[in-house]
Design an enzyme around this catalytic site. Structure first.
Site, PDB file in Angstrom:
ATOM      1  N   HIS A 105       0.814  -1.226   0.000  1.00 24.22           N
ATOM      2  CA  HIS A 105       0.000   0.000   0.000  1.00 24.22           C
ATOM      3  C   HIS A 105       0.846   1.274   0.000  1.00 24.22           C
ATOM      4  O   HIS A 105       0.702   2.111  -0.904  1.00 24.22           O
ATOM      5  CB  HIS A 105      -0.979  -0.014   1.168  1.00 24.22           C
ATOM      6  CG  HIS A 105      -1.676   1.293   1.377  1.00 24.22           C
ATOM      7  ND1 HIS A 105      -2.517   1.846   0.424  1.00 24.22           N
ATOM      8  CD2 HIS A 105      -1.634   2.176   2.418  1.00 24.22           C
ATOM      9  CE1 HIS A 105      -2.970   3.017   0.872  1.00 24.22           C
ATOM     10  NE2 HIS A 105      -2.446   3.229   2.074  1.00 24.22           N
ATOM     11  N   HIS A 129       3.756   6.951   5.508  1.00 25.73           N
ATOM     12  CA  HIS A 129       2.579   7.662   5.998  1.00 25.73           C
ATOM     13  C   HIS A 129       1.753   6.908   7.035  1.00 25.73           C
ATOM     14  O   HIS A 129       0.958   7.507   7.756  1.00 25.73           O
ATOM     15  CB  HIS A 129       1.675   8.096   4.826  1.00 25.73           C
ATOM     16  CG  HIS A 129       0.839   7.005   4.233  1.00 25.73           C
ATOM     17  ND1 HIS A 129       1.292   6.184   3.232  1.00 25.73           N
ATOM     18  CD2 HIS A 129      -0.427   6.608   4.500  1.00 25.73           C
ATOM     19  CE1 HIS A 129       0.336   5.327   2.898  1.00 25.73           C
ATOM     20  NE2 HIS A 129      -0.715   5.557   3.664  1.00 25.73           N
ATOM     21  N   GLU A 133       0.899   5.473  13.135  1.00 24.33           N
ATOM     22  CA  GLU A 133      -0.327   4.927  13.706  1.00 24.33           C
ATOM     23  C   GLU A 133      -0.348   3.402  13.726  1.00 24.33           C
ATOM     24  O   GLU A 133      -0.953   2.802  14.604  1.00 24.33           O
ATOM     25  CB  GLU A 133      -1.550   5.444  12.941  1.00 24.33           C
ATOM     26  CG  GLU A 133      -2.856   5.103  13.615  1.00 24.33           C
ATOM     27  CD  GLU A 133      -3.967   6.070  13.262  1.00 24.33           C
ATOM     28  OE1 GLU A 133      -5.040   5.944  13.852  1.00 24.33           O
ATOM     29  OE2 GLU A 133      -3.759   6.928  12.396  1.00 24.33           O
ATOM     30  N   ASP A 134       0.326   2.776  12.770  1.00 25.62           N
ATOM     31  CA  ASP A 134       0.180   1.325  12.617  1.00 25.62           C
ATOM     32  C   ASP A 134       1.400   0.518  13.053  1.00 25.62           C
ATOM     33  O   ASP A 134       1.390  -0.706  12.978  1.00 25.62           O
ATOM     34  CB  ASP A 134      -0.138   0.984  11.157  1.00 25.62           C
ATOM     35  CG  ASP A 134      -1.518   1.452  10.762  1.00 25.62           C
ATOM     36  OD1 ASP A 134      -2.331   1.708  11.658  1.00 25.62           O
ATOM     37  OD2 ASP A 134      -1.792   1.566   9.546  1.00 25.62           O
ATOM     38  N   ASP A 209      -3.217   8.288  -0.980  1.00 28.55           N
ATOM     39  CA  ASP A 209      -3.618   7.199  -0.087  1.00 28.55           C
ATOM     40  C   ASP A 209      -5.049   6.773  -0.394  1.00 28.55           C
ATOM     41  O   ASP A 209      -5.356   5.582  -0.540  1.00 28.55           O
ATOM     42  CB  ASP A 209      -3.488   7.682   1.356  1.00 28.55           C
ATOM     43  CG  ASP A 209      -4.065   6.703   2.369  1.00 28.55           C
ATOM     44  OD1 ASP A 209      -3.763   5.503   2.280  1.00 28.55           O
ATOM     45  OD2 ASP A 209      -4.812   7.152   3.260  1.00 28.55           O
TER      46      ASP A 209
END
Length: 222
Positions: A105, A129, A133-134, A209
Site C-alpha cells: 500500500h 505515511h 499509527e500502525d 492514499d
C-alpha cells in the site's frame, strides 16, 4: 473505459477541497492513467483487462525509482530507498485485507506521488505515511532517521487519517442523519483546509492514499 477511469478518479477525489491545485493534480493523474491504459491496449490486452491492470496494478521499488528517474534523471534517490526499507521493516508481518504484505500500500501511494513528479521528501513521507499509527515507530525516530520536514508530512497525514466523525447516535430520523452527514463533511473540509494551510503536500499524500484504497475497495470493510 476512459469514462470509467474518470468516474473512478471523481469518486476518489470526492471529499477533497475543490481547489485549482487539487483539480490540476486530478487531471495529471487522469492523463497518466489513460496513457497507461492505452499502453496496455497496444500490448494486445482487452479493454476490461487493461482497465483492471491500470486501476488495480501493484508496483515495486524498481517501478518507483523508474518513475522518479523519468522526471529527475540525476536525482539522489537514497532518501526514497531508505524510506522504503524503513517502512517495509516497520510493517513487517502486517497484511492488507487482500492478503498482500502491507508495504504494497505505501509503495503504491509513493508511485502515485512519483507520477505527479513530487519531491523526494513527499515520496518518502508517502512510504512512511502509516508508520506512526500502525507500527511502533515514533515521531522522534522518523525525525532522527530522516528530517523534521518528512516528520511533519507524515504527522500531518496521520492527523488526516480519520476524516469521518464517529456517529454515536441511535436516532434514525432522516433529517437528523442528513444534518450529521453535513456536519461530517464540514469537519472533513475543515481538517483538509487546515492541512493545506500548513503544507499542501500533506493533502496530496492523503489523496494518493485514498486513490490506492479506492483501487482495492473490494477489500475494504463495509
Amino acid at each position: 473505459m476512459i469514462d470509467r477511469i474518470r468516474d473512478f478518479l471523481d469518486s476518489a477525489f470526492e471529499s477533497a477541497p475543490q481547489t485549482a491545485k487539487v483539480q490540476g493534480l486530478k487531471e495529471e493523474l487522469f492523463a497518466n492513467l489513460v496513457d497507461k491504459y492505452n499502453d496496455q491496449l497496444r500490448q494486445g490486452r482487452a479493454p476490461e483487462e487493461a482497465y483492471q491492470i491500470v486501476i488495480g496494478g501493484i508496483g515495486d521499488l524498481d517501478e518507483l525509482i523508474a518513475s522518479v528517474r523519468k522526471y529527475h534523471p540525476s536525482a539522489d534517490i537514497s532518501l526514497i530507498e531508505k524510506a522504503y526499507h524503513v517502512a517495509r521493516d516497520a510493517h513487517e508481518g502486517q497484511t492488507r485485507k487482500s492478503g498482500e504484505p502491507y508495504i504494497v500500500h505505501p509503495l503504491c501511494v509513493a508511485i502515485i506521488l512519483a507520477e505527479l513528479e513530487l519531491d523526494k521528501e513527499t515520496i518518502a513521507a508517502g512510504l512512511l505515511h502509516d508508520v506512526l499509527e500502525d507500527t511502533v515507530m515514533t515521531a522522534d525516530e522518523i525525525k532522527e532517521e530522516f528530517s523534521e520536514e518528512v516528520l511533519l508530512l507524515v504527522d500531518g497525514v496521520t492527523k488526516l487519517r480519520h476524516l469521518h466523525l464517529a456517529d454515536n447516535s441511535h436516532n434514525h430520523d432522516q433529517k437528523d442523519r442528513s444534518a450529521e452527514r453535513l456536519e461530517m463533511q464540514a469537519e472533513n473540509l475543515r481538517k483538509m483546509f487546515l492541512a493545506i494551510a500548513k503544507d499542501v503536500r500533506v493533502v496530496i499524500i492523503k489523496l494518493a492514499d485514498r486513490l490506492h484504497n479506492m483501487r482495492t475497495i473490494e477489500f475494504m470493510p463495509d
